[in-house]
Motif scaffolding. Structure first.
Motif, PDB file in Angstrom:
ATOM      1  N   PRO A   1      -8.768   1.748  13.812  1.00 23.57           N
ATOM      2  CA  PRO A   1      -8.071   1.289  12.725  1.00 23.57           C
ATOM      3  C   PRO A   1      -8.033   2.166  11.574  1.00 23.57           C
ATOM      4  O   PRO A   1      -7.528   1.879  10.317  1.00 23.57           O
ATOM      5  N   ALA A   2      -8.743   3.371  11.614  1.00 24.63           N
ATOM      6  CA  ALA A   2      -8.988   4.173  10.298  1.00 24.63           C
ATOM      7  C   ALA A   2      -7.717   4.806   9.588  1.00 24.63           C
ATOM      8  O   ALA A   2      -7.898   4.840   8.302  1.00 24.63           O
ATOM      9  N   TYR A   3      -6.856   4.884  10.297  1.00 26.03           N
ATOM     10  CA  TYR A   3      -5.309   5.168   9.464  1.00 26.03           C
ATOM     11  C   TYR A   3      -5.292   4.310   8.490  1.00 26.03           C
ATOM     12  O   TYR A   3      -4.569   4.532   7.402  1.00 26.03           O
ATOM     13  N   ALA A   4      -5.252   3.151   8.706  1.00 29.72           N
ATOM     14  CA  ALA A   4      -5.007   1.863   7.769  1.00 29.72           C
ATOM     15  C   ALA A   4      -6.291   1.682   6.771  1.00 29.72           C
ATOM     16  O   ALA A   4      -6.241   1.680   5.473  1.00 29.72           O
ATOM     17  N   VAL A   5      -7.290   1.667   7.294  1.00 27.29           N
ATOM     18  CA  VAL A   5      -8.705   1.286   6.462  1.00 27.29           C
ATOM     19  C   VAL A   5      -8.863   2.390   5.638  1.00 27.29           C
ATOM     20  O   VAL A   5      -9.197   2.184   4.382  1.00 27.29           O
TER      21      VAL A   5
ATOM     22  N   MET B   1       1.884   2.245   5.918  1.00 28.87           N
ATOM     23  CA  MET B   1       0.746   2.932   5.026  1.00 28.87           C
ATOM     24  C   MET B   1      -0.351   3.504   5.361  1.00 28.87           C
ATOM     25  O   MET B   1      -1.373   2.784   5.872  1.00 28.87           O
ATOM     26  N   SER B   2      -0.214   4.881   5.611  1.00 27.17           N
ATOM     27  CA  SER B   2      -1.629   5.729   6.208  1.00 27.17           C
ATOM     28  C   SER B   2      -1.228   6.931   5.236  1.00 27.17           C
ATOM     29  O   SER B   2      -0.431   7.151   4.704  1.00 27.17           O
ATOM     30  N   LEU B   3      -2.208   7.808   5.384  1.00 24.00           N
ATOM     31  CA  LEU B   3      -2.130   9.183   4.609  1.00 24.00           C
ATOM     32  C   LEU B   3      -1.003  10.079   5.067  1.00 24.00           C
ATOM     33  O   LEU B   3      -0.509  10.632   4.353  1.00 24.00           O
ATOM     34  N   ASP B   4      -0.765   9.801   6.260  1.00 28.30           N
ATOM     35  CA  ASP B   4       0.544  10.916   6.667  1.00 28.30           C
ATOM     36  C   ASP B   4       1.821   9.662   7.032  1.00 28.30           C
ATOM     37  O   ASP B   4       2.768  10.410   7.532  1.00 28.30           O
ATOM     38  N   GLY B   5       1.715   8.550   6.632  1.00 25.09           N
ATOM     39  CA  GLY B   5       2.806   7.948   7.024  1.00 25.09           C
ATOM     40  C   GLY B   5       2.967   7.146   8.612  1.00 25.09           C
ATOM     41  O   GLY B   5       3.838   6.373   8.735  1.00 25.09           O
ATOM     42  N   SER B   6       2.145   7.912   9.471  1.00 20.17           N
ATOM     43  CA  SER B   6       2.340   7.257  10.893  1.00 20.17           C
ATOM     44  C   SER B   6       1.304   6.163  11.047  1.00 20.17           C
ATOM     45  O   SER B   6       0.400   5.842  10.590  1.00 20.17           O
ATOM     46  N   SER B   7       1.847   5.482  12.163  1.00 17.66           N
ATOM     47  CA  SER B   7       0.836   4.316  12.319  1.00 17.66           C
ATOM     48  C   SER B   7      -0.087   4.551  13.694  1.00 17.66           C
ATOM     49  O   SER B   7       0.587   5.454  14.648  1.00 17.66           O
ATOM     50  N   GLY B   8      -1.021   4.327  13.547  1.00 16.71           N
ATOM     51  CA  GLY B   8      -1.960   4.392  15.000  1.00 16.71           C
ATOM     52  C   GLY B   8      -2.086   3.213  15.742  1.00 16.71           C
ATOM     53  O   GLY B   8      -2.860   3.039  16.686  1.00 16.71           O
ATOM     54  N   GLY B   9      -0.978   2.172  15.443  1.00 17.19           N
ATOM     55  CA  GLY B   9      -1.022   1.021  16.035  1.00 17.19           C
ATOM     56  C   GLY B   9       0.304   0.778  16.553  1.00 17.19           C
ATOM     57  O   GLY B   9       1.059   1.640  17.116  1.00 17.19           O
TER      58      GLY B   9
ATOM     59  N   GLU C   1      -1.518   9.561  -3.252  1.00 19.94           N
ATOM     60  CA  GLU C   1      -1.474   9.368  -1.438  1.00 19.94           C
ATOM     61  C   GLU C   1      -0.413   8.326  -1.223  1.00 19.94           C
ATOM     62  O   GLU C   1       0.216   8.401  -0.397  1.00 19.94           O
ATOM     63  N   LEU C   2      -0.528   7.074  -2.009  1.00 18.23           N
ATOM     64  CA  LEU C   2       0.196   6.026  -1.991  1.00 18.23           C
ATOM     65  C   LEU C   2       1.831   6.681  -2.076  1.00 18.23           C
ATOM     66  O   LEU C   2       2.633   6.081  -1.464  1.00 18.23           O
ATOM     67  N   CYS C   3       1.761   7.365  -3.325  1.00 20.07           N
ATOM     68  CA  CYS C   3       3.337   7.789  -3.664  1.00 20.07           C
ATOM     69  C   CYS C   3       4.019   8.374  -2.596  1.00 20.07           C
ATOM     70  O   CYS C   3       5.291   8.573  -2.556  1.00 20.07           O
ATOM     71  N   ARG C   4       3.216   9.131  -1.733  1.00 17.46           N
ATOM     72  CA  ARG C   4       3.695   9.952  -0.732  1.00 17.46           C
ATOM     73  C   ARG C   4       4.356   9.170   0.506  1.00 17.46           C
ATOM     74  O   ARG C   4       5.440   9.567   1.061  1.00 17.46           O
ATOM     75  N   VAL C   5       3.929   8.078   0.691  1.00 16.87           N
ATOM     76  CA  VAL C   5       4.454   7.011   1.759  1.00 16.87           C
ATOM     77  C   VAL C   5       5.058   5.751   1.234  1.00 16.87           C
ATOM     78  O   VAL C   5       5.743   5.212   2.046  1.00 16.87           O
TER      79      VAL C   5
END
Ligand code: FES
Ligand SMILES: [Fe+2]
Length: 388
Positions: free
Chosen positions: A329-333, A256-264, A223-227
């Protein structure tokens, strides 16, 4: 500089340390004893975790009267905030017969005074002894003779640091040019929205070493390598005791999130470079700071045993973002909790591997310059010579 290490060598065979002190390319990892021997941990508690180290967030004791005790190398530390808003740090030990003033590791309490739970000696928030029951008429007794043992403390960008040894130099010299790396993110203005606690069956240094390289990322962090491309980035030269390196965000990834987008929302005032990278800092010895365009994650490590470490992970966001109704904050957490657990599994496996008497210190890959930097500092400290 390990100024707190005044030439007392660690209980490690010096000839084994030689391999770890060599230049990058020929150096080997630390001797096995560094990871498995309780005597080495005891030395580290007395010589490393006795100087400047992180003990939490200033916001954890935000109000006058707030009091909190934390576990550190040798004995706990009591943190208080007094009526004028100043933070104090003391050894968490009563001047009467040594009872802990507060239990370590629990949330802050709020009281006008520090009251020992054993015989009710009562101290002001600045450590002055105010009252000792029934001592009033004892000849020669003066409250002035029994203040709490004060420790050097610094509030730096919202993190609290203590120096129990009192002779580790100024905090500014300890941090050095890491100040300039962290300042743009204004961590003191961020609000901690999520906090995870982990207890890992691994030596604290294995966690730091794992944090210092992404050589393992293709294997355990899909997952990390994708973003964030695992081969991107560089180390940053710093002049203090801290270490840093950055990595790129992938094209199109905001954070850094599962799809690379920010929820903030991005932290105000960051540069183009800061908006397209993640900076990873090791605040030696026990604070890991991960600076993202829109949030700051920290890990605080507390060694419990040679093979056991407590890790507190927090995620902090700009105050206006954190205050927004419905902010999640779940996108980051969730992203980092998943990544943390992947890392923890690897770290615990390394610890089990190193428990074998057949474990021999291995070489470092070209991607592991950060590991070398850390290993060299530790080896120098073990050898009783200055870190640089
Ligand atoms: S040990 Fe604290 S009052 Fe006795
Ligand atoms: Fe990792």
């Amino acid at each position: 500089v390990f100024s707190q290490t005044r030439g007392t060598p660690a209980p490690i065979d010096p000839s084994e340390l030689e391999r770890s002190l060599q230049d990058f390319g020929t150096a080997r990892m630390l001797p096995r004893a560094a990871y498995v021997d309780p005597a080495v941990l005891a030395w580290e508690q007395a010589n490393i975790f006795s100087g400047w180290m992180c003990v939490g967030r200033a916001a954890d004791i935000a109000q006058p009267g707030d009091q909190k005790a934390v576990t550190t190398g040798q004995g706990g530390v009591l943190l208080t905030r007094d009526d004028s808003g100043d933070v104090h740090a003391f050894a968490n030990v009563c001047r009467h017969r040594g009872h802990e003033l507060l239990a370590c590791g629990v949330a802050a309490i709020n009281k006008k005074a520090i009251v020992c739970p054993y015989h009710a000696w009562t101290y002001q928030l600045d450590g002055t002894l105010r009252a000792a029951p029934t001592f009033k008429d004892v000849a020669g007794f003066s409250t002035e003779d029994f203040p709490l043992a004060r420790l050097a403390v610094a509030d730096w960008h919202g993190w609290l640091f203590v120096d129990p040894s009192g002779d580790s130099g100024s905090f500014a010299a300890h941090v050095g040019s890491a100040e300039a790396v962290i300042a743009p993110y204004s961590p003191q203005d961020l609000t901690v929205v999520a906090r995870h606690e982990y207890e890992l069956a691994t030596n604290w240094k294995i966690i730091v070493e794992n944090y210092q390289e992404c050589y393992h990322c293709p294997m355990i962090h899909p997952e990390l390598c994708r973003v964030s491309p695992p081969t991107s980035g560089e180390d940053v030269e710093l002049d203090g005791t801290w270490m840093a390196g950055w990595m790129d965000l992938a094209a199109g990834a905001q954070t850094m999130s599962l799809d690379g987008s920010s929820g903030g929302v991005a932290i105000q005032g960051l540069s183009e470079q800061e908006l397209s990278t993640v900076m990873y800092i090791v605040g030696f010895p026990n604070l890991l700071v991960s600076l993202h365009p829109d949030y700051v994650m920290t890990h605080i490590l507390t060694p419990l045993a040679a093979d056991r470490t407590h890790v507190e992970c927090t995620w902090a966001f700009p105050a206006d973002v954190a205050a927004k109704p419905g902010f999640d904050p779940a996108y980051a957490v969730d992203f980092w909790d998943l990544t943390n657990r992947q890392d923890w599994a690897a770290c615990e496996s390394v610890q089990r591997g190193l428990s074998s008497p057949h474990a021999i210190p291995g070489p470092m890959a070209p991607e592991e310059t950060g590991v070398h930097d850390f290993v060299t500092r530790m080896a120098r400290a073990y050898a009783g010579v200055p870190a640089r």
